[in-house]
Design an enzyme around this catalytic site. Structure first.
Site, PDB file in Angstrom:
ATOM      1  N   THR A 101      47.099  33.513  37.789  1.00 54.53           N
ATOM      2  CA  THR A 101      47.692  33.133  36.465  1.00 54.53           C
ATOM      3  C   THR A 101      47.976  34.165  35.381  1.00 54.53           C
ATOM      4  OG1 THR A 101      45.067  32.817  35.803  1.00 54.53           O
ATOM      5  CG2 THR A 101      46.248  30.895  36.422  1.00 54.53           C
ATOM      6  N   LYS A 128      43.708  42.550  37.814  1.00 51.62           N
ATOM      7  CA  LYS A 128      42.957  41.567  38.458  1.00 51.62           C
ATOM      8  C   LYS A 128      42.035  42.111  39.326  1.00 51.62           C
ATOM      9  CE  LYS A 128      46.862  40.672  40.103  1.00 51.62           C
ATOM     10  NZ  LYS A 128      47.392  39.384  40.067  1.00 51.62           N
ATOM     11  N   ARG A 129      41.136  41.111  39.961  1.00 49.49           N
ATOM     12  CA  ARG A 129      39.824  41.585  40.582  1.00 49.49           C
ATOM     13  C   ARG A 129      40.265  42.558  41.630  1.00 49.49           C
ATOM     14  NH1 ARG A 129      38.255  38.249  45.206  1.00 49.49           N
ATOM     15  NH2 ARG A 129      39.868  36.745  44.664  1.00 49.49           N
ATOM     16  N   LYS A 146      44.988  41.585  47.291  1.00 48.45           N
ATOM     17  CA  LYS A 146      45.730  41.723  46.088  1.00 48.45           C
ATOM     18  C   LYS A 146      46.553  43.324  46.138  1.00 48.45           C
ATOM     19  CE  LYS A 146      42.742  38.674  43.487  1.00 48.45           C
ATOM     20  NZ  LYS A 146      43.589  37.642  43.157  1.00 48.45           N
TER      21      LYS A 146
END
Length: 836
Positions: free
Chosen positions: A679, A571-572, A577
């Site tokens: 997602t 993911k980014r 995160k």
């Protein structure tokens, strides 16, 4: 096998399938490939003017893609003519990003063209997988926002809902990522270097956009020239969006910017060759790059103009379509549902008002009622920095009329607030569309909420926090406007295309209705106890891991053990995160093996992938730390066959399609309360990975569907994060947890940076000196405890597989078909419009 399997009707023969498809797509007797007059051969010869035998892989890919586009063209035309004739209410989905990925395999699958393509591949002796590699990922997005929009378009077409997506035709994507000495390097992503075989230019439907200033390229940047009004031309490029089954072919319309006059002959004839095309260069710069670097005011200004350009072009096109079949402006909300994907298209509020006031000459009250009932807004973030605020001065110089309208909307809003909450000036200040201060700004999220009839979050927890905290005052004023629409992903791309072997196992067990009704996967639940099905499921996973390992070896020279646990976080790169938390986990496990070489531990391969924004220095340092950690582990003989870390560069849709089916473990470890939905978590779940994660975003709902006993949840809740913010002290964890202290001491002592002493001090400072804002240390011990449970379960292959099957069986809720059905019935009020 002990459990009754679904009975399948006899499969049609290949010739029967091809005959049916010929009729459906109206291609007549024309062959797909294999004869001189066939579509594929004609494109090879006529498009590239080369002998068929001399064609290379790129030419063969383009010919095959154009042949597929030829087949869908009749349905594409018929879809649009059906909408024109029946005049249904349409969805217009505005998004600054559409992360479409590659289109060839997806279109072949959705159009059911496998018989055509398999025959062509066999007759032409083509390398199908090599051809797919010739297609670049369309550089139209950089993360979850754009990938969600792409999934939504797939679902809208599959469900036969009349819809158009609107975006920008970026010439360059975000950037191509490579790693040099551990550091992220950025190169231009010129995905349109070769002609895109899918797009169709529509210059006859161009739109002129008037601005209150002009622009010039100076010093490498785009600069505004005050007092000189100008125009931009928006040229639309259409891409087909094929629904599964090929019945509906909707459209993604992308706008490219150009100047009204492409060439000044007078200037050219006087010798100023650059000046003759300067206006064109300046205009085309607008859609040159996806999301320019917004760390500077110049980059932010370009982003602001991009957003207006998207809105103005799209609304002009929407109104043109509406007026072609409807004369009464009052019916616009009955014919158009315009959805704003995050705050980026919020200028739709004043722009639609401008059209209704100045061009339709409606009164304010009617125009405002139409605007609100036409627009809907999806919020995607709780991060304050992501809730856009644009300087008032930019509106004054570029969009003065829209600013007048915003002022009037705000005046009426604040009058209403003062009437309902007399004496509450704090509330007045918080809901105002204008943020006061040394530099005044327009609050775009507030404007979107006030100017629409619907505001939705994208997971249950996100929608709750949005209402209760982020925009609490507006939610109290307009409670009926707020709802939740938990995100979803399309099972066509993320299972059928990405994981054909698992898809086949599922279809053989329960039939193929799950492809368009993912709730059918619940039929797998009893099969979790079926030994034969578990074996088939486990074999599909093992084969996916072997394929990924083979691809990785062939493309990068890196070797991984497919019998190790594939543990992934893709993911980014962002502090919230918490890729750094994952890296700390690896450091602790490394220390455990170093201290006890006989420690029982399944072999592990940790995969990281994701891009850091070019100006986000700490995120880039996190990538560097992961790379150095990988190097230390690789260089330690005691770790061979035990632990391995890889950072995979250039994470995109195509890489995700390879890695997700091969993954055993999905890390969803954001600080609770910060991830709107996620997602990738859903894609991992559908493909049989087990989740280790925090109670954040849609992961909460996923665990509810599958049962928390089938997840590895850990860490603080969102309430605990917010409740401990004022007194949280990361030094407590450093002082009281030896493994935490040892990991941080290794960072501070340059254990992972012996040739670059002090380079990771900013990471150490972020975790200790500056308070550990994202609470890595608060969750590390709990993370490691969950990891221990995970490793114990993996040692029991049957039980691991059983839980993986239960996860797949419970993933039906997270189809984008379900999400779109909720939007369609509860927000848009649109119905299917089948194409005959």
């Amino acid at each position: 096998m002990g459990t009754q399997r679904a009975m399948q009707p006899p499969a049609p023969t290949e010739s029967e399938q091809i005959a049916k498809l010929r009729s459906q797509y109206g291609v007549g007797p024309v062959e797909f490939a294999g004869t001189p007059g066939a579509l594929y051969e004609r494109h090879l010869v006529l498009d590239d003017v080369i002998d068929v035998a001399a064609a290379g892989p790129r030419e063969r890919f383009a010919a095959l893609a154009r042949s597929v586009r030829d087949i869908l063209s009749q349905r594409w035309i018929r879809t649009e003519s059906t909408y024109t004739r029946q005049n249904p209410k349409r969805v217009y989905y505005l998004s600054m990003e559409f992360l479409m990925g590659r289109s060839l395999a997806n279109n072949v699958t959705n159009l059911l063209l496998d018989p055509f393509v398999k025959k062509a591949v066999k007759e032409e002796k083509l390398d199908w997988l090599a051809l797919l590699e010739e297609e670049p990922d369309a550089g139209l997005g950089n993360g979850g926002l754009g990938r969600l929009a792409a999934c939504f378009l797939d679902s809208l077409a599959t469900m036969q809902l009349p819809a158009i997506g609107y975006g920008l035709r970026y010439e360059y994507g975000m950037f191509k990522q490579s790693i040099s000495n551990g550091w992220q390097q950025e190169r231009p992503d010129n995905w349109l270097l070769r002609p895109d075989p899918w797009e169709v230019a529509r210059p006859d439907e161009k739109v002129e956009i008037k601005l209150n200033c002009s622009f010039e390229v100076r010093g490498g940047g785009l600069h505004a020239i005050q007092g000189r009004p100008s125009s931009l031309i928006g040229v639309p490029y259409d891409r087909p969006v094929a629904g599964y089954g090929g019945h509906t072919i909707n459209t993604l319309r992308l706008w490219a910017a150009s100047a009204p006059d492409y060439f000044d002959f007078q200037v050219f004839s006087h010798g100023d060759f650059v000046g003759a095309v300067a206006e064109t260069l300046e205009a085309e710069s607008l859609t040159r790059v996806l999301y320019p670097d917004d760390s500077t005011s110049m980059g932010q200004g370009l982003r602001f103009v991009q957003e207006y350009f998207l809105v103005a072009c799209s609304l002009a096109d929407i109104i043109r379509r509406f007026r072609s079949g409807n004369k009464d402006w009052a019916t616009l909300p009955e014919k158009a549902a315009i959805q704003l994907n995050d705050t980026h298209p919020t200028l739709s509020v004043p722009e639609l008002m401008r059209i209704l006031l100045d061009e339709a000459h409606l009164g304010w009250d009617q125009a405002w009622d139409i605007t609100q009932r036409t627009l809907g807004y999806t919020n995607h973030t709780l991060l304050p920095e992501a809730l856009e605020k644009w300087p008032l001065a930019w509106f004054e110089s570029l969009l003065p009329r829209q600013l007048e309208i915003i002022y009037e909307i705000n005046r009426r809003l604040l009058d209403s607030v003062r009437s309902r909450y007399p004496g509450d000036e704090g509330r007045v200040e918080r809901v105002s569309l204008i943020e006061e201060g040394p530099t005044k700004h327009v609050r775009m999220a507030n404007l979107a909420i006030v100017g629409s009839h619907s505001t939705n979050g994208v997971s249950a927890i996100h929608s709750e926090l949005l209402r209760r905290i982020t925009v609490k005052d507006l939610a109290e004023m307009f409670p009926d406007r707020f709802s939740n629409k938990t995100n979803g992903v399309t099972p066509r791309r993320w299972m059928l295309v990405a994981n054909p072997e698992l898809s086949k196992v599922i279809t053989e067990a329960i039939g193929d209705h799950w492809v368009t009704d993912l709730s059918e996967l619940t039929k797998l639940k009893p099969l979790a106890g079926d030994k034969a099905f578990r074996n088939s499921f486990r074999k599909a996973k093992r084969n996916a891991k072997s394929r990924f390992a083979g691809w990785l070896q062939a493309t990068s020279g890196q070797t991984v053990d497919p019998d190790s646990i594939f543990d992934c976080q893709i993911k980014r790169i962002h502090e919230y995160k918490r890729q750094l938390l994952n890296a700390l986990r690896v450091v602790v496990l490394y220390n455990r093996v170093k201290e006890n070489p006989n420690l029982a531990m399944e072999p592990r391969t940790f995969f990281f992938a994701g891009k850091a924004a070019p100006a986000y220095q700490l995120a880039k340092l996190i990538i560097k730390f992961i790379e150095n950690l990988a190097g230390v582990i690789d260089g330690d003989p005691a770790m061979r066959g035990r632990l391995k870390v890889l950072f995979l560069p250039e994470y995109d849709v195509s890489l995700a399609e390879r890695l997700i089916p091969a993954s055993d473990v999905s890390n969803q470890i954001s600080t609770a309360g910060y991830e709107a939905s996620g997602t990738s978590n859903m894609k991992f779940m559908m493909n049989g990975a087990l989740t280790i994660g925090t109670r954040d975003g849609a992961t909460i709902e996923m665990a509810q569907e599958a049962g928390e006993e089938n997840f590895f949840l850990f860490g603080l809740t969102a309430e605990q994060v917010s409740g401990s913010r004022e007194w949280y002290n990361p030094h407590w964890h450093y002082d009281h947890d030896p493994e935490t202290r040892a990991a941080l001491d290794m960072i501070s002592s340059n254990y992972f940076s012996r040739n670059e002493p002090g380079i990771f001090k900013p990471l150490y400072d972020a975790l200790l000196t500056y308070g550990d804002h994202y609470m890595h240390l608060a969750d590390l011990k709990s993370y490691l405890e969950a990891d221990q449970r995970l490793r114990e379960l993996y040692a029991d292959p049957d039980e691991w597989t059983r839980k993986a099957i239960l996860n797949v069986a419970a993933s039906g809720k997270f189809s984008s078909d379900r999400t779109i059905a909720e939007y369609a019935t509860q927000i848009w009020e649109v119905k299917p419009c089948p194409v005959p």
